[in-house]
Design an enzyme around this catalytic site. Structure first.
Site, PDB file in Angstrom:
ATOM      1  N   ARG A 208     -19.502  25.141  36.582  1.00 18.23           N
ATOM      2  CA  ARG A 208     -18.280  25.966  36.489  1.00 18.23           C
ATOM      3  C   ARG A 208     -17.891  26.462  37.883  1.00 18.23           C
ATOM      4  O   ARG A 208     -16.722  26.462  38.245  1.00 18.23           O
ATOM      5  CB  ARG A 208     -18.516  27.159  35.552  1.00 18.23           C
ATOM      6  N   PHE A 225     -13.005  22.461  24.520  1.00 14.16           N
ATOM      7  CA  PHE A 225     -14.307  23.021  24.122  1.00 14.16           C
ATOM      8  C   PHE A 225     -14.638  24.194  25.065  1.00 14.16           C
ATOM      9  O   PHE A 225     -15.718  24.254  25.657  1.00 14.16           O
ATOM     10  CB  PHE A 225     -15.433  21.979  24.192  1.00 14.16           C
ATOM     11  N   ASP A 247     -10.586  25.642  21.631  1.00 11.57           N
ATOM     12  CA  ASP A 247     -11.892  25.667  20.954  1.00 11.57           C
ATOM     13  C   ASP A 247     -11.637  25.837  19.463  1.00 11.57           C
ATOM     14  O   ASP A 247     -10.674  26.488  19.064  1.00 11.57           O
ATOM     15  CB  ASP A 247     -12.784  26.810  21.453  1.00 11.57           C
ATOM     16  N   ALA A 276     -10.507  19.602  18.777  1.00 13.82           N
ATOM     17  CA  ALA A 276     -10.179  18.919  20.037  1.00 13.82           C
ATOM     18  C   ALA A 276      -9.317  17.674  19.835  1.00 13.82           C
ATOM     19  O   ALA A 276      -8.302  17.511  20.514  1.00 13.82           O
ATOM     20  CB  ALA A 276     -11.483  18.531  20.739  1.00 13.82           C
ATOM     21  N   ASP A 296     -16.252  19.601  27.651  1.00 14.98           N
ATOM     22  CA  ASP A 296     -17.648  20.051  27.520  1.00 14.98           C
ATOM     23  C   ASP A 296     -17.987  20.217  26.041  1.00 14.98           C
ATOM     24  O   ASP A 296     -18.155  21.339  25.547  1.00 14.98           O
ATOM     25  CB  ASP A 296     -17.838  21.377  28.284  1.00 14.98           C
ATOM     26  N   CYS A 336     -24.227  17.423  26.611  1.00 19.63           N
ATOM     27  CA  CYS A 336     -25.466  18.196  26.543  1.00 19.63           C
ATOM     28  C   CYS A 336     -26.422  17.579  25.529  1.00 19.63           C
ATOM     29  O   CYS A 336     -27.340  18.237  25.053  1.00 19.63           O
ATOM     30  CB  CYS A 336     -25.190  19.668  26.234  1.00 19.63           C
TER      31      CYS A 336
HETATM   32  C1  LIG Z   1     -21.082  23.373  24.903  1.00 23.10           C
HETATM   33  S1  LIG Z   1     -19.969  24.545  24.252  1.00 23.10           S
HETATM   34  C2  LIG Z   1     -18.822  24.731  25.563  1.00 23.10           C
HETATM   35  C3  LIG Z   1     -19.248  25.733  26.609  1.00 23.10           C
HETATM   36  C4  LIG Z   1     -18.183  26.122  27.596  1.00 23.10           C
HETATM   37  N1  LIG Z   1     -17.667  24.999  28.332  1.00 23.10           N
HETATM   38  C5  LIG Z   1     -18.692  27.173  28.553  1.00 23.10           C
HETATM   39  O1  LIG Z   1     -18.717  26.914  29.772  1.00 23.10           O
HETATM   40  O2  LIG Z   1     -19.035  28.267  28.120  1.00 23.10           O
HETATM   41  C6  LIG Z   1     -19.094  23.617  23.069  1.00 23.10           C
HETATM   42  C7  LIG Z   1     -17.948  24.316  22.370  1.00 23.10           C
HETATM   43  O3  LIG Z   1     -17.245  23.362  21.571  1.00 23.10           O
HETATM   44  C8  LIG Z   1     -16.729  24.012  20.428  1.00 23.10           C
HETATM   45  N2  LIG Z   1     -16.423  22.947  19.446  1.00 23.10           N
HETATM   46  C9  LIG Z   1     -17.302  22.261  18.672  1.00 23.10           C
HETATM   47  N3  LIG Z   1     -16.655  21.291  18.001  1.00 23.10           N
HETATM   48  C10 LIG Z   1     -15.345  21.354  18.357  1.00 23.10           C
HETATM   49  C11 LIG Z   1     -14.183  20.607  18.020  1.00 23.10           C
HETATM   50  N4  LIG Z   1     -14.242  19.582  17.179  1.00 23.10           N
HETATM   51  N5  LIG Z   1     -13.012  20.957  18.583  1.00 23.10           N
HETATM   52  C12 LIG Z   1     -12.933  21.998  19.458  1.00 23.10           C
HETATM   53  N6  LIG Z   1     -14.007  22.742  19.810  1.00 23.10           N
HETATM   54  C13 LIG Z   1     -15.194  22.417  19.277  1.00 23.10           C
HETATM   55  C14 LIG Z   1     -17.778  25.022  20.051  1.00 23.10           C
HETATM   56  O4  LIG Z   1     -17.194  26.093  19.291  1.00 23.10           O
HETATM   57  C15 LIG Z   1     -18.297  25.460  21.437  1.00 23.10           C
HETATM   58  O5  LIG Z   1     -17.627  26.629  21.839  1.00 23.10           O
END
Ligand SMILES: C[S@@+](CC[C@H](N)C(=O)[O-])C[C@H]1O[C@@H](n2cnc3c(N)ncnc32)[C@H](O)[C@@H]1O
Length: 396
Positions: A208, A225, A247, A276, A296, A336
């Site tokens: 970041r 995300f 998100d 997404a 992400d 991840c």
């Molecule tokens: C690895 S985290 C991202 C962390 C973020 N980039 C950060 O720096 O804090 C993944 C995120 O994807 C979201 N998520 C999961 N499936 C999703 C989808 N189909 N569409 C959008 N968001 C999604 C989750 O709610 C979560 O907040």
């Protein structure tokens, strides 16, 4: 004490420094073993290899704690390991008061994760054995770092269920407190332990911060995300003109909005609660293009058997993301999933770029998780995060 005998491959891995024994590496057991019991581990030929927590119901049969026969497994052992783990963060990394204090196996404490956010430590336990010692561990954390006044137990998630452990989310020890504000690069974030994981994805910290240097002023940025605004807030504080963050979690987006206000950048940010894939499609239909797109996603591959399906999901997300990047723009793409290795990730992005009609140049060496989530050289299980910064050009 019950005994577990392991095959040659598992013996070699333990001798090189691995701490985890999977069920498939176990030849036989001697004596009754209940989840969380301490067992002795031996090679096929009867050589003592170590002692650790066992769970016959889990795919991870033993989490090794020591290679010495006469070392007692008690609070003092945990406290000494926590002290060493903390010393590495404080002396070598100099991360101030916000860092992953314990990263399981890589800190010789398999099944335990501790994230420190100022005076709060959020603890996650994923083994039945460590669960038995959790109060000792909480006390040890406070003794090692007396500035920590709260130990929050964030014992939720798939790995708990797999171990047959109940889900618990509460203050385990100390003051009732769930929230704090942290600083990261030029950004500030509210961390609430009741959010996802321990409240904040500390593993992406360096990535970041790295984003900030690609913002020269005036860029249009898309963060897919976003969780609580991670990459998006960094882009906005560094000078981007317009930032859209997506998100699917309404709770995460609420917090992202609070974070935008905290940083005084709410006027140039737009937040979308949605999935997404359809949201990126909508942006494409509107003809939107961005200087920088960040992807992400959550781990699309949870088990090795899901690798093919998960790689397809990465391909689809990246194909869509690439189409939203301007000619001469940047894609930041992450995975991840521990089961997706760097080569598979690279192959996926090459295929997605070919389909989207893009050329990609690497802007940065391969990036991974922050070093407070250390990669234990002898254990590939400790390495999971991949993050590529790519310069994107149209293929004409
Ligand atoms: C690895 S985290 C991202 C962390 C973020 N980039 C950060 O720096 O804090 C993944 C995120 O994807 C979201 N998520 C999961 N499936 C999703 C989808 N189909 N569409 C959008 N968001 C999604 C989750 O709610 C979560 O907040």
């Amino acid at each position: 004490m019950a005994r577990v005998y392991v095959d040659a491959q598992a013996s070699r891995a333990l001798q090189k420094g691995a701490m985890i024994i999977f069920k498939k590496g176990v030849i036989r057991t001697e004596g009754e073993i209940k989840p969380g019991d301490i067992v002795e581990v031996y090679s096929r030929g009867g050589k003592f290899l170590g002692k650790g927590f066992a769970n016959p119901n889990s795919n991870i049969m033993v989490r090794l704690l020591t290679k010495e026969k006469d070392v007692e497994i008690n609070k003092e052992l945990f406290k000494e390991r926590i002290r060493k783990a903390n010393e590495y963060r404080k002396k070598v990394l100099r991360y101030g008061n916000v860092y992953r204090m314990v990263y399981g196996e890589a800190d010789y404490l398999p099944g335990l994760i501790v994230d420190r956010f100022n005076d709060i430590a959020a603890l996650q336990i994923s083994s039945a054995g460590m669960e038995r010692f959790k109060l000792d561990v909480a006390e040890a954390i406070m003794e090692v770092e007396p500035e920590i006044e709260t130990v929050f137990e964030k014992n939720t998630g798939r790995s708990r269920r797999r171990e047959g452990l109940p889900e618990i989310e509460r203050v385990l020890l100390g003051k009732e407190k769930y929230r704090t504000i942290i600083e990261e690069g030029r950004a500030k974030f509210i961390v609430d332990m009741r959010g996802q994981k321990t409240g904040f994805f500390l593993d992406q910290r360096e990535n970041r911060i790295a984003l900030e240097k690609y913002i020269k002023g005036g860029e249009k940025v898309l963060d897919v995300f976003t969780y609580t605004g991670g990459f998006a807030i960094h882009a906005a504080v560094a000078g981007a003109e317009k930032v859209i963050a997506i998100d699917k979690s309404p709770k995460a987006i609420e917090m992202a909005k609070e974070n935008a206000k905290l940083n005084g950048v709410e006027d140039k940010m737009e937040f979308i609660v949605g999935s997404a894939f359809p949201e990126m499609e909508k942006l494409q239909k509107k003809g939107e293009k961005f200087d920088i797109v960040i992807l992400d996603p959550p781990a699309f591959v949870q088990h090795e058997k899901d690798l093919k399906r998960g790689l397809r999901a990465y391909f689809n997300v990246n194909y869509q993301g690439l189409k939203l990047v301007k000619d001469g723009g940047i894609l930041v793409t992450c995975s991840c999933s521990q089961h997706v290795d760097l080569q598979a990730f690279k192959d996926m992005i090459i295929a997605a770029a070919a389909k989207a009609g893009k050329f990609l140049k690497m802007l940065e060496p391969y990036r991974t998780q922050a070093p407070d989530h250390p990669i234990l050289m002898a254990s590939k299980d400790t390495e999971y995060l991949k993050c590529l910064f790519l310069y994107v050009e149209d293929m004409k």
